[in-house]
Design a protein around this motif. Structure first.
Motif, mmCIF file in Angstrom:
data_model
loop_
_atom_site.group_PDB
_atom_site.id
_atom_site.type_symbol
_atom_site.label_atom_id
_atom_site.label_comp_id
_atom_site.label_asym_id
_atom_site.label_seq_id
_atom_site.Cartn_x
_atom_site.Cartn_y
_atom_site.Cartn_z
ATOM 1 N N ASN A 187 0.827 -1.208 0.000
ATOM 2 C CA ASN A 187 0.000 0.000 0.000
ATOM 3 C C ASN A 187 0.862 1.259 0.000
ATOM 4 N N HIS A 188 2.092 1.103 0.495
ATOM 5 C CA HIS A 188 2.997 2.244 0.619
ATOM 6 C C HIS A 188 4.122 2.236 -0.412
ATOM 7 N N PHE A 189 4.543 1.047 -0.836
ATOM 8 C CA PHE A 189 5.684 0.933 -1.745
ATOM 9 C C PHE A 189 5.364 -0.044 -2.872
ATOM 10 N N LYS A 190 5.675 0.359 -4.098
ATOM 11 C CA LYS A 190 5.363 -0.483 -5.252
ATOM 12 C C LYS A 190 6.327 -1.646 -5.396
ATOM 13 N N SER A 191 7.535 -1.493 -4.885
ATOM 14 C CA SER A 191 8.553 -2.526 -5.053
ATOM 15 C C SER A 191 9.579 -2.432 -3.936
ATOM 16 N N LYS A 192 10.416 -3.460 -3.833
ATOM 17 C CA LYS A 192 11.486 -3.436 -2.840
ATOM 18 C C LYS A 192 12.481 -2.333 -3.163
ATOM 19 N N GLU A 193 12.736 -2.083 -4.449
ATOM 20 C CA GLU A 193 13.673 -1.029 -4.822
ATOM 21 C C GLU A 193 13.164 0.335 -4.379
ATOM 22 N N GLU A 194 11.876 0.602 -4.602
ATOM 23 C CA GLU A 194 11.312 1.879 -4.153
ATOM 24 C C GLU A 194 11.436 2.014 -2.646
ATOM 25 N N PHE A 195 11.213 0.910 -1.956
ATOM 26 C CA PHE A 195 11.348 0.908 -0.500
ATOM 27 C C PHE A 195 12.798 1.155 -0.093
ATOM 28 N N GLY A 196 13.738 0.495 -0.772
ATOM 29 C CA GLY A 196 15.147 0.680 -0.464
ATOM 30 C C GLY A 196 15.581 2.114 -0.640
ATOM 31 N N ILE A 197 15.096 2.773 -1.681
ATOM 32 C CA ILE A 197 15.400 4.182 -1.905
ATOM 33 C C ILE A 197 14.834 5.031 -0.778
ATOM 34 N N ALA A 198 13.629 4.695 -0.322
ATOM 35 C CA ALA A 198 13.006 5.449 0.775
ATOM 36 C C ALA A 198 13.825 5.309 2.056
ATOM 37 N N VAL A 199 14.314 4.107 2.318
ATOM 38 C CA VAL A 199 15.162 3.882 3.494
ATOM 39 C C VAL A 199 16.459 4.672 3.367
ATOM 40 N N LEU A 200 17.052 4.650 2.179
ATOM 41 C CA LEU A 200 18.294 5.389 1.955
ATOM 42 C C LEU A 200 18.076 6.888 2.115
ATOM 43 N N ASP A 201 16.975 7.403 1.579
ATOM 44 C CA ASP A 201 16.645 8.823 1.742
ATOM 45 C C ASP A 201 16.510 9.185 3.222
ATOM 46 N N TYR A 202 15.840 8.314 3.957
ATOM 47 C CA TYR A 202 15.663 8.522 5.398
ATOM 48 C C TYR A 202 17.025 8.608 6.086
ATOM 49 N N TYR A 203 17.906 7.685 5.741
ATOM 50 C CA TYR A 203 19.238 7.683 6.343
ATOM 51 C C TYR A 203 20.022 8.932 5.965
ATOM 52 N N LEU A 204 20.022 9.272 4.689
ATOM 53 C CA LEU A 204 20.803 10.417 4.226
ATOM 54 C C LEU A 204 20.330 11.716 4.876
ATOM 55 N N ASP A 205 19.022 11.870 5.008
ATOM 56 C CA ASP A 205 18.476 13.084 5.636
ATOM 57 C C ASP A 205 18.875 13.168 7.111
ATOM 58 N N SER A 206 18.711 12.060 7.827
ATOM 59 C CA SER A 206 19.035 12.067 9.257
ATOM 60 C C SER A 206 20.540 12.186 9.472
ATOM 61 N N ASN A 207 21.331 11.565 8.607
ATOM 62 C CA ASN A 207 22.780 11.635 8.733
ATOM 63 C C ASN A 207 23.276 13.059 8.490
ATOM 64 N N GLN A 208 22.701 13.719 7.482
ATOM 65 C CA GLN A 208 23.116 15.094 7.183
ATOM 66 C C GLN A 208 22.785 16.032 8.338
ATOM 67 N N LYS A 209 21.628 15.844 8.923
ATOM 68 C CA LYS A 209 21.243 16.668 10.079
ATOM 69 C C LYS A 209 22.193 16.419 11.248
ATOM 70 N N TYR A 210 22.525 15.151 11.477
ATOM 71 C CA TYR A 210 23.416 14.815 12.579
ATOM 72 C C TYR A 210 24.799 15.437 12.371
ATOM 73 N N LEU A 211 25.316 15.338 11.147
ATOM 74 C CA LEU A 211 26.628 15.902 10.855
ATOM 75 C C LEU A 211 26.653 17.414 11.136
ATOM 76 N N LYS A 212 25.619 18.105 10.700
ATOM 77 C CA LYS A 212 25.558 19.545 10.928
ATOM 78 C C LYS A 212 25.442 19.862 12.421
ATOM 79 N N ASP A 213 24.623 19.086 13.134
ATOM 80 C CA ASP A 213 24.441 19.330 14.567
ATOM 81 C C ASP A 213 25.758 19.168 15.327
ATOM 82 N N VAL A 214 26.564 18.184 14.934
ATOM 83 C CA VAL A 214 27.812 17.908 15.647
ATOM 84 C C VAL A 214 28.966 18.773 15.137
ATOM 85 N N LEU A 215 29.194 18.766 13.841
ATOM 86 C CA LEU A 215 30.377 19.414 13.281
ATOM 87 C C LEU A 215 30.273 20.937 13.222
#
Length: 203
Positions: A53-81
């Motif tokens: 219902n949320h994702f058409k394929s595993k690849e679309e889901f994998g991209i969503a997970v990667l986007d989630y990681y990249l966004d949170s990682n970028q925020k963390y880097l800025k908060d710390v560095l």
């Protein structure tokens, strides 16, 4: 016969973000390729139909997970560095020290970086993931470069330093150290990285 009181146990509604978090944890533990949709849905107790219902394929889901990681990682880097409460060089050292401590005491030298993990698994075979990861590394490198530029302004490091070059070197060397950490199941490569950087490169 009842007491007049009704107890209703309702299962919490599962949202798209819950499914992404489930995949995020499993990708870290097992990798993208061997993680099945059934494992993802079983982890949070939903039928496969709810996943689709949320994702058409595993690849679309994998991209969503990667986007989630990249966004949170970028925020963390800025908060710390880029934390203005500390000096830039203190922030840089703190970032690596904290990561090494977490890898040693919490993850026991197994987890590494999801961006690096997905690079070795997917970047050579899937152009969509490759472009996302490439942008993720570029964005992360830019934060490190800003941190070094701030350190240069405060004369914590040499004004002659090529901060763009060193920022790229930091990212590349750190990823290599994490790869070796996972191979040897010890944080020694991370500690060696830290000593080399702050005793030989940035001083």
């Amino acid at each position: 016969m009842t007491t007049g009181h009704y107890v209703c146990i309702m299962k919490r509604k599962i949202y798209r973000e819950d499914i992404i978090q489930s995949g995020y944890d499993l990708f870290y533990e097992k990798g993208y390729g061997v993680t099945g949709i059934s494992e993802i849905t079983e982890k949070i107790g939903i039928p496969k139909g709810s996943f689709y219902n949320h994702f058409k394929s595993k690849e679309e889901f994998g991209i969503a997970v990667l986007d989630y990681y990249l966004d949170s990682n970028q925020k963390y880097l800025k908060d710390v560095l880029l934390n203005k409460k500390n000096s830039p060089l203190t922030n840089l050292k703190k970032f690596f020290v904290n990561f090494i401590e977490i890898q040693e005491n919490v993850y026991h030298s197994t987890r590494g970086c999801l961006m690096g993990n997905m690079t070795t698994e997917l970047a050579d075979v899937n152009s969509t993931f490759q472009e996302k990861i490439k942008t993720g590394f570029e964005n992360a490198t830019a934060v490190f470069e800003t941190c070094l530029e701030n350190a240069k302004e405060l004369e914590e490091i040499s004004r002659e330093m090529d901060t763009h070059l060193v920022a790229n070197f930091l990212i590349n060397s750190w990823q290599g150290a994490m790869l070796r950490m996972k191979a040897e199941k010890t944080t020694d490569p991370l500690n060696n990285f830290y000593k080399a950087i702050f005793n030989q490169v940035i001083k």
